[in-house]
Structure formats: C-alpha cells, structure tokens
Design a protein around this motif. Sequence first.
Motif, PDB file in Angstrom:
ATOM      1  N   ASN A   1     -41.387  -2.224 -83.779  1.00 13.25           N
ATOM      2  CA  ASN A   1     -41.050  -3.239 -82.918  1.00 13.25           C
ATOM      3  C   ASN A   1     -39.814  -3.962 -83.778  1.00 13.25           C
ATOM      4  O   ASN A   1     -38.859  -4.531 -82.996  1.00 13.25           O
ATOM      5  CB  ASN A   1     -42.335  -4.237 -82.768  1.00 13.25           C
ATOM      6  CG  ASN A   1     -41.898  -5.556 -81.943  1.00 13.25           C
ATOM      7  OD1 ASN A   1     -41.434  -5.366 -81.183  1.00 13.25           O
ATOM      8  ND2 ASN A   1     -42.326  -6.603 -82.726  1.00 13.25           N
ATOM      9  N   TRP A   2     -39.741  -4.151 -84.966  1.00 12.20           N
ATOM     10  CA  TRP A   2     -38.625  -4.858 -85.625  1.00 12.20           C
ATOM     11  C   TRP A   2     -37.549  -4.083 -85.461  1.00 12.20           C
ATOM     12  O   TRP A   2     -36.301  -4.819 -85.222  1.00 12.20           O
ATOM     13  CB  TRP A   2     -38.787  -4.825 -87.179  1.00 12.20           C
ATOM     14  CG  TRP A   2     -40.190  -5.910 -87.767  1.00 12.20           C
ATOM     15  CD1 TRP A   2     -40.524  -6.813 -86.776  1.00 12.20           C
ATOM     16  CD2 TRP A   2     -40.687  -5.741 -88.854  1.00 12.20           C
ATOM     17  NE1 TRP A   2     -41.571  -7.603 -87.575  1.00 12.20           N
ATOM     18  CE2 TRP A   2     -41.764  -7.022 -88.814  1.00 12.20           C
ATOM     19  CE3 TRP A   2     -40.778  -4.937 -90.127  1.00 12.20           C
ATOM     20  CZ2 TRP A   2     -42.571  -7.229 -89.821  1.00 12.20           C
ATOM     21  CZ3 TRP A   2     -41.491  -5.392 -90.964  1.00 12.20           C
ATOM     22  CH2 TRP A   2     -42.356  -6.409 -90.988  1.00 12.20           C
TER      23      TRP A   2
ATOM     24  N   SER B   1     -29.541  -2.389 -82.064  1.00 14.01           N
ATOM     25  CA  SER B   1     -30.781  -2.747 -82.893  1.00 14.01           C
ATOM     26  C   SER B   1     -31.098  -1.520 -83.433  1.00 14.01           C
ATOM     27  O   SER B   1     -31.332  -1.428 -84.735  1.00 14.01           O
ATOM     28  CB  SER B   1     -31.866  -3.418 -81.863  1.00 14.01           C
ATOM     29  OG  SER B   1     -31.417  -4.611 -81.539  1.00 14.01           O
TER      30      SER B   1
ATOM     31  N   GLN C   1     -34.242  -8.555 -87.801  1.00 13.21           N
ATOM     32  CA  GLN C   1     -35.559  -7.867 -87.481  1.00 13.21           C
ATOM     33  C   GLN C   1     -35.179  -6.241 -87.712  1.00 13.21           C
ATOM     34  O   GLN C   1     -35.993  -5.666 -88.123  1.00 13.21           O
ATOM     35  CB  GLN C   1     -36.210  -8.277 -86.129  1.00 13.21           C
ATOM     36  CG  GLN C   1     -36.814  -9.606 -85.792  1.00 13.21           C
ATOM     37  CD  GLN C   1     -38.188  -9.668 -86.954  1.00 13.21           C
ATOM     38  OE1 GLN C   1     -38.909  -9.139 -86.571  1.00 13.21           O
ATOM     39  NE2 GLN C   1     -38.130 -10.852 -87.598  1.00 13.21           N
TER      40      GLN C   1
ATOM     41  N   TYR D   1     -33.416  -6.377 -76.512  1.00  9.12           N
ATOM     42  CA  TYR D   1     -34.700  -5.660 -77.112  1.00  9.12           C
ATOM     43  C   TYR D   1     -34.509  -3.838 -76.827  1.00  9.12           C
ATOM     44  O   TYR D   1     -34.276  -3.510 -75.832  1.00  9.12           O
ATOM     45  CB  TYR D   1     -35.872  -6.154 -76.718  1.00  9.12           C
ATOM     46  CG  TYR D   1     -37.028  -5.439 -77.231  1.00  9.12           C
ATOM     47  CD1 TYR D   1     -37.385  -5.878 -78.561  1.00  9.12           C
ATOM     48  CD2 TYR D   1     -37.760  -4.380 -76.741  1.00  9.12           C
ATOM     49  CE1 TYR D   1     -38.589  -5.355 -78.968  1.00  9.12           C
ATOM     50  CE2 TYR D   1     -38.925  -3.902 -77.145  1.00  9.12           C
ATOM     51  CZ  TYR D   1     -39.284  -4.288 -78.369  1.00  9.12           C
ATOM     52  OH  TYR D   1     -40.383  -3.816 -79.004  1.00  9.12           O
TER      53      TYR D   1
ATOM     54  N   GLY E   1     -37.728  -7.046 -82.197  1.00  9.16           N
ATOM     55  CA  GLY E   1     -38.781  -7.991 -82.427  1.00  9.16           C
ATOM     56  C   GLY E   1     -39.181  -8.720 -81.432  1.00  9.16           C
ATOM     57  O   GLY E   1     -40.215  -9.034 -81.295  1.00  9.16           O
ATOM     58  N   ASN E   2     -38.267  -9.297 -80.725  1.00 10.69           N
ATOM     59  CA  ASN E   2     -38.733  -9.943 -79.299  1.00 10.69           C
ATOM     60  C   ASN E   2     -38.632  -9.434 -78.070  1.00 10.69           C
ATOM     61  O   ASN E   2     -37.537  -8.816 -77.610  1.00 10.69           O
ATOM     62  CB  ASN E   2     -37.581 -11.194 -79.388  1.00 10.69           C
ATOM     63  CG  ASN E   2     -37.987 -12.275 -78.305  1.00 10.69           C
ATOM     64  OD1 ASN E   2     -39.096 -11.978 -77.523  1.00 10.69           O
ATOM     65  ND2 ASN E   2     -37.300 -13.277 -77.960  1.00 10.69           N
ATOM     66  N   ARG E   3     -39.781  -8.858 -77.448  1.00 13.16           N
ATOM     67  CA  ARG E   3     -39.856  -7.956 -76.454  1.00 13.16           C
ATOM     68  C   ARG E   3     -39.207  -8.690 -75.251  1.00 13.16           C
ATOM     69  O   ARG E   3     -38.686  -8.024 -74.366  1.00 13.16           O
ATOM     70  CB  ARG E   3     -41.229  -7.544 -76.194  1.00 13.16           C
ATOM     71  CG  ARG E   3     -41.926  -6.660 -77.237  1.00 13.16           C
ATOM     72  CD  ARG E   3     -43.410  -6.461 -76.825  1.00 13.16           C
ATOM     73  NE  ARG E   3     -44.132  -5.961 -78.145  1.00 13.16           N
ATOM     74  CZ  ARG E   3     -43.924  -4.537 -78.390  1.00 13.16           C
ATOM     75  NH1 ARG E   3     -43.020  -3.857 -77.639  1.00 13.16           N
ATOM     76  NH2 ARG E   3     -44.502  -4.008 -79.330  1.00 13.16           N
ATOM     77  N   GLN E   4     -39.077 -10.055 -75.139  1.00 15.05           N
ATOM     78  CA  GLN E   4     -38.466 -10.606 -74.151  1.00 15.05           C
ATOM     79  C   GLN E   4     -37.040 -10.697 -74.039  1.00 15.05           C
ATOM     80  O   GLN E   4     -36.229 -11.135 -73.170  1.00 15.05           O
ATOM     81  CB  GLN E   4     -39.251 -12.302 -73.916  1.00 15.05           C
ATOM     82  CG  GLN E   4     -40.337 -12.201 -73.304  1.00 15.05           C
ATOM     83  CD  GLN E   4     -41.615 -11.453 -74.129  1.00 15.05           C
ATOM     84  OE1 GLN E   4     -41.827 -11.655 -75.095  1.00 15.05           O
ATOM     85  NE2 GLN E   4     -42.138 -10.464 -73.432  1.00 15.05           N
ATOM     86  N   ALA E   5     -36.429 -10.585 -75.247  1.00 10.86           N
ATOM     87  CA  ALA E   5     -35.064 -10.616 -75.287  1.00 10.86           C
ATOM     88  C   ALA E   5     -34.380  -9.565 -74.621  1.00 10.86           C
ATOM     89  O   ALA E   5     -34.955  -8.515 -74.624  1.00 10.86           O
ATOM     90  CB  ALA E   5     -34.429 -10.539 -77.015  1.00 10.86           C
TER      91      ALA E   5
ATOM     92  N   ALA F   1     -44.594 -15.042 -88.944  1.00  8.19           N
ATOM     93  CA  ALA F   1     -44.846 -14.859 -87.656  1.00  8.19           C
ATOM     94  C   ALA F   1     -46.102 -15.607 -87.048  1.00  8.19           C
ATOM     95  O   ALA F   1     -46.080 -16.065 -85.857  1.00  8.19           O
ATOM     96  CB  ALA F   1     -45.011 -13.166 -87.405  1.00  8.19           C
TER      97      ALA F   1
ATOM     98  N   VAL G   1     -45.938 -18.066 -83.659  1.00 10.50           N
ATOM     99  CA  VAL G   1     -46.842 -18.075 -82.382  1.00 10.50           C
ATOM    100  C   VAL G   1     -47.768 -18.842 -82.476  1.00 10.50           C
ATOM    101  O   VAL G   1     -47.965 -19.184 -81.182  1.00 10.50           O
ATOM    102  CB  VAL G   1     -47.678 -16.551 -82.662  1.00 10.50           C
ATOM    103  CG1 VAL G   1     -48.314 -16.330 -81.187  1.00 10.50           C
ATOM    104  CG2 VAL G   1     -46.611 -15.325 -82.734  1.00 10.50           C
TER     105      VAL G   1
END
Length: 476
Positions: free
Chosen positions: A181-182, A198, A373, A193, A186-190, A59, A63
């Motif tokens: 979050n996982w 999930s 994730q 999410y 894992g991706n807040r912009q997806a 990660a 980033v």
Amino acid sequence: MSENPPAATPDTPETGTGTRPDPAAEAAGPHPVDQMLPPLKLLGAGLQHVAAMYAGVVAPPLVVGIGVGLSTPEIAFLMSASLFTSGIATLLQTLGFWKVGARLPFVNGVSFAGVAPMLAIAKAESPEDALPVIYGAVIVAGVFGFLLAPYFCKLIRFFPPVVTGTVITLIGVSLLPVAFNWAQGGNRQAPDYGSLTSIGLASATLLVTVVLRRLLRGFLKQISILLGLVAGTLIALVLGVADFSGVSDADLIGFPTPFHFGAPQFAAAAIVSMCIVMLVSMTESTADVLALGEIVERPADEKTLAAALRADGLGTAISPLFNGFAASAFAQNVGLVAITKVRSRFVVAAAGVILILLGLCPVLASVVALIPQPVLGGVGIVLFGTVAASGIQTLTGAALERGDNVLIVAISLGAGIIPIAAPGFYHAFPESARIVLDSGISTGCAVAVLLNLAFNHLGAEPADAPELAPDTPAHH
C-alpha cells in the motif's frame, strides 16, 4: 538471527536465556543485547528504527483524528502526542525498571488494532465526548493488561517452534500488504494511487537498498535501510513528489498538554471493547517477544515475557495522560533487528528518546514525515519479508517430518491469511468478533495454539516441545 542458531539447552543461573554460557563470550564482554554502541552508531541505528516505525505511529492518530472530526492543527497535535507516548513506552520496554520491560531491542508504538473499535466508540458518543471516552477505556485496558501479564505469560509453554514459526511467518506476511500500500502511495483515494511514478519510486528505493546492503561493509552496511530511505527521498525530490510545506507550517516546540481534549470518561461498553483489543495486542506482543528473543539469541522465558507485557500495559495506561493511545509491539522493527544484526537494546532506547524529541518538536516530526510513502514501501518489502523469512527459519526446527505438525502449520497459515486475501470475509460477524478475526496474526496464533494443544498435548507427549527456560532472576 544467525544462520545456525545454537540448540536450546537448559538454563543456568548465569544466563537464564535458554543457552549455556560460553566462557569465551563471557570473557569478551556483555551479551550483544546489553552492549552500548559508540554515540554516532547509536544515533544512526536509532534513527533507522524511527524511520521504520514512523508511519505506523502517526497513522492511527491520523485516522482517529479525522474520524472524530478534529481540525488539522488538532490532528497534528494528536500525532505529536503519539510520537511522544511511543517514545515513553519504548523506554519502558528497553530500559525497564523493577519487573517492567523485556530489556530487549523491542519497539513499542501506537497499536493499529484499536483503530476500528475507537472509531466505533466515537460514532456512539458526541464529538466533544469521543476522545475522553476513548482515553478512559484505554487507561482501564492498560491497567487490565498490566495486572494480567504474569498469568498471560504462562501461555509460553504452548508456543513451541511449530507455533512460533507459524506466527512469525504470519507477522511478516500480514505486514507485506502494508508495504504494498505504501509503495502505491498510501492513500487509496488519491488520483495518483498506484501510479507508475509511485511504484517506480518504491522499486528504485528497494534496488538502492539491496545494492547498498551488498556493497557496503561494517556499520554502513548495518544502516543500509536508513541510507536507502535517504536515497529514496532524494530521488523523490528530483521527481518532484516530496513535499516540504509541512516543515514551514510546523511549530518549533509543542508539549503534549495532559488531557488536552478533556478529562477521561469511563463507559462500560467502550472499556470492554478496548480490553478485548488489549488481549489481541498481548497475543501479538507475545509472538513478537518470542520472535525477537530467537533473533537476538536470548530466548524469552516467562519472566521476560511477563515483563514485556507489563511494559505494554503500563505504556498503554500512561499514554492517555499525554493524549496518546494503546501501545504495543512493532513487528516491523523486529524485522529491522533481524536484517541489520544490530542487537543492542540501547539502540532502540535511543530511538525512544528520538521519538520523545519528535513529539516535543513538531518541526522535527514533520522532517521525518517528508519520507514519501512509496519510499517506505520499498524498504518495507525488505523489512517485512525478513520477518517472514525468520519464521520459515524457525519452522525448520519444528519437526515438520511429522504429519500432524505440517497440518498445524497449513491450517494456521490458511486461517491467518484469510483477512489478507479476503478482507471482507468476516463482514457478517459481530464487531466484537471481527476485532480478533480481522487480525490475521491473532487468528493464526489462536488456531496454531489450539491445534498444537490438540495434537501435541492432549493425550500425547509432544515430540517437539521446547525446553522452556525456568524462571530465574537473571534479567529482572
């Protein structure tokens, strides 16, 4: 950690661990920490450690790579380099040499504490200079940490159960949001999410892991986390949420060329920033070493702690040579040791070798990356919750019948939970201060140490001060 840990007693030259030697245990063989497992068990348990830490290792370079504007192949290279250097740092910690390495089942990986300051450094530099300046600062910070280790470790006398229990609890509580979050993807912009798919996948993985833990016996029970990850990934394949495309696109072999992004550059502001990060990492590593020492029933003395911090510093200083970043303890693997009861340091050394191989073989690294994730989130709840539970168990021996100690725990937990409950709480503070304050573990640890100093050391004889293990050459 055993359900009824032995009471601390003065060290003897034979052990140097804080507990008297048990003649029956000595006759039975080496301490579980020093036991070599059969190859199959060694590999299985080592893979479990890799699976638990993999997301945390890749990660930060992901980033940072995006932050400095690297291309997709360069980001993949950076991730492989981080796996490679994390393996080296883990071997330094578990096997060690001279006075380097705790020789405990202690995993070292890329520290997430350095991500924010590294991104700040990147913004202040031109794109072509960003990584060289970051690497120069990391090298200096590693040397700084290595030289500071024998002095920093003396703070162990300020870590009685009321402090260590609080900090261990905070480690688990601070990591739980990562698992949540996982679990959401894992991706807040997806766009998906937090979808039902999930969260359902994370829940199914958690349920399967618990069932396996309950029903299996022996070695299979010890690797129930790994089996849960495999089962969760298979469920993800059935649901169509696992992606195999990364495997076909990855190279079979790829060595992290030294100084791939250019020779290191040394800028004063960047060096100061990363040295602060190093202090934060050393604080967290101190708490992790003390926690792990209790879990494996080999309490850490000053020599062990100094050796662990030297390994952190040396691993950090070496990492930039192979395009890696600062290395520090991985708390999630402490939780894995606690829940599996597999205490052999050679298991974690095997994990270090696997990490090196993953770094040298991007196609293998991409296979591990197949674990979705949400699957990691499901087992992460078990791992990180176990760390918090270990902290609560430690607090049971912290003389909480004394009102002062309850106050220490209450305020320290409150201070440590602020960054979790209110992430923007310190937004008005200088960036240098936020490096520390935004880490609930570091803030809570500092508050606990200061309050313990005020109530139990200054002008008063501490009622629950630990009997420290004197420095002996037993392990180093």
